[in-house]
Design a protein around this motif. Sequence first.
Motif, PDB file in Angstrom:
ATOM      1  N   ASP A  77      16.789  72.574  49.729  1.00 37.96           N
ATOM      2  CA  ASP A  77      15.518  71.565  49.507  1.00 37.96           C
ATOM      3  C   ASP A  77      15.788  70.227  49.768  1.00 37.96           C
ATOM      4  N   THR A  78      16.786  69.736  49.352  1.00 32.03           N
ATOM      5  CA  THR A  78      17.181  68.213  49.286  1.00 32.03           C
ATOM      6  C   THR A  78      17.616  67.836  50.959  1.00 32.03           C
ATOM      7  N   ASP A  79      18.186  68.958  51.403  1.00 34.04           N
ATOM      8  CA  ASP A  79      18.234  68.805  52.916  1.00 34.04           C
ATOM      9  C   ASP A  79      16.878  68.710  53.771  1.00 34.04           C
ATOM     10  N   CYS A  81      14.362  67.035  52.501  1.00 36.01           N
ATOM     11  CA  CYS A  81      14.040  65.829  52.278  1.00 36.01           C
ATOM     12  C   CYS A  81      14.715  64.877  53.085  1.00 36.01           C
ATOM     13  N   HIS A  82      15.885  64.916  53.574  1.00 37.26           N
ATOM     14  CA  HIS A  82      16.595  64.167  54.471  1.00 37.26           C
ATOM     15  C   HIS A  82      15.954  64.603  55.913  1.00 37.26           C
ATOM     16  N   TRP A  83      15.729  65.715  56.111  1.00 34.36           N
ATOM     17  CA  TRP A  83      15.065  66.015  57.761  1.00 34.36           C
ATOM     18  C   TRP A  83      13.703  65.130  57.527  1.00 34.36           C
ATOM     19  N   LEU A  84      13.035  65.402  56.683  1.00 32.02           N
ATOM     20  CA  LEU A  84      11.672  64.588  56.720  1.00 32.02           C
ATOM     21  C   LEU A  84      11.972  63.089  56.747  1.00 32.02           C
ATOM     22  N   ALA A 129      18.427  63.634  42.189  1.00 30.41           N
ATOM     23  CA  ALA A 129      18.951  62.219  42.476  1.00 30.41           C
ATOM     24  C   ALA A 129      19.328  62.344  43.764  1.00 30.41           C
ATOM     25  N   ARG A 130      19.943  63.320  44.290  1.00 29.04           N
ATOM     26  CA  ARG A 130      20.488  63.272  45.679  1.00 29.04           C
ATOM     27  C   ARG A 130      19.583  63.201  46.737  1.00 29.04           C
ATOM     28  N   LEU A 134      18.993  60.014  49.492  1.00 24.55           N
ATOM     29  CA  LEU A 134      19.092  60.416  51.006  1.00 24.55           C
ATOM     30  C   LEU A 134      17.809  59.805  51.398  1.00 24.55           C
ATOM     31  N   VAL A 135      16.519  60.033  50.674  1.00 27.57           N
ATOM     32  CA  VAL A 135      15.376  59.194  51.198  1.00 27.57           C
ATOM     33  C   VAL A 135      15.529  57.825  51.550  1.00 27.57           C
TER      34      VAL A 135
END
Length: 288
Positions: A77-79, A81-84, A129-130, A134-135
């Motif tokens: 899920d956090t990845d 966010c990074h992709w977006l 937090a991660r 990343l964002v």
Amino acid sequence: MALRVLLIGSDTSLGLALTAHLQRWGRHELETVSMTSSRWKSERHAKKVVRRSNSDIVIDARIEGAIDSGELITELDTDRCHWLAKSCQRNGGCYLLVSSARVFAGDAGRLYREDDTPDNSETVGQLLARAEELVRSTCPRHLVLRLGPVFSARGVNVLSHMLEQLMAGGQLVLNNQQRGGPIESVDAARVVAGIIDQLSAGAEAWGTYHYCSPDATNCYEFAEVLFACASQFSEFSADAVQLAAADAPEIINRSLHCGRIRNTFAIKQVPWRGFVADAVRDYFYHRQ
């Protein structure tokens, strides 16, 4: 100027309310992606969705929706966010990540400010937090909006969870040690839409913001107000709610200081109690 808005997580409680709000006012072009459709396995899939939408702003309500519905979030899920965030950066758009007060442990003894370091050692806090970091490090034109718990007549959240268990005849054991400022989804949608409107007018107030209701409460107090309203629509036992004995003397309070969003976007906090009666009425209306 109207913005092209891509809403990820449109079937979350916040996503449903925000979709209705934006469609009702018609100031911006809206494209939506559901939670199921946003479970991308690779960056290529996320990149394709953002590129095809040609959006000016991506609003990501996935993680907040999952947390408030009781779903587990993972590193994938956090990845996402990074992709977006990378896709927004490449396309010159901005990225609004809807986060949660659960980045904080809740033991500070005061309202949490935007520049306080996330300190929740639980997995959900660390993943939040991660995702935020990343964002921030990937997309300069970003906003991170931390919210208190979102409740609504629609979607899966604390209100629907409590009422469904009550209607099933079960008993709820609630903890009075966890405090925070809950938000009705219509109010949360008002906040996000207000930010979008000001971005469309040229505001470039990137960064982290907080919003929650000003009247902090705990699960038991929230349930009392909720069930008082529900008694108008359904009969239930007066002892349906039992207050659990606290395992520890410390109170966990994740209430947020909301001065920055007020000073930047002129968005004022609204008490949560005024929304409960309408939310409960809508809940029973949709159950018919």
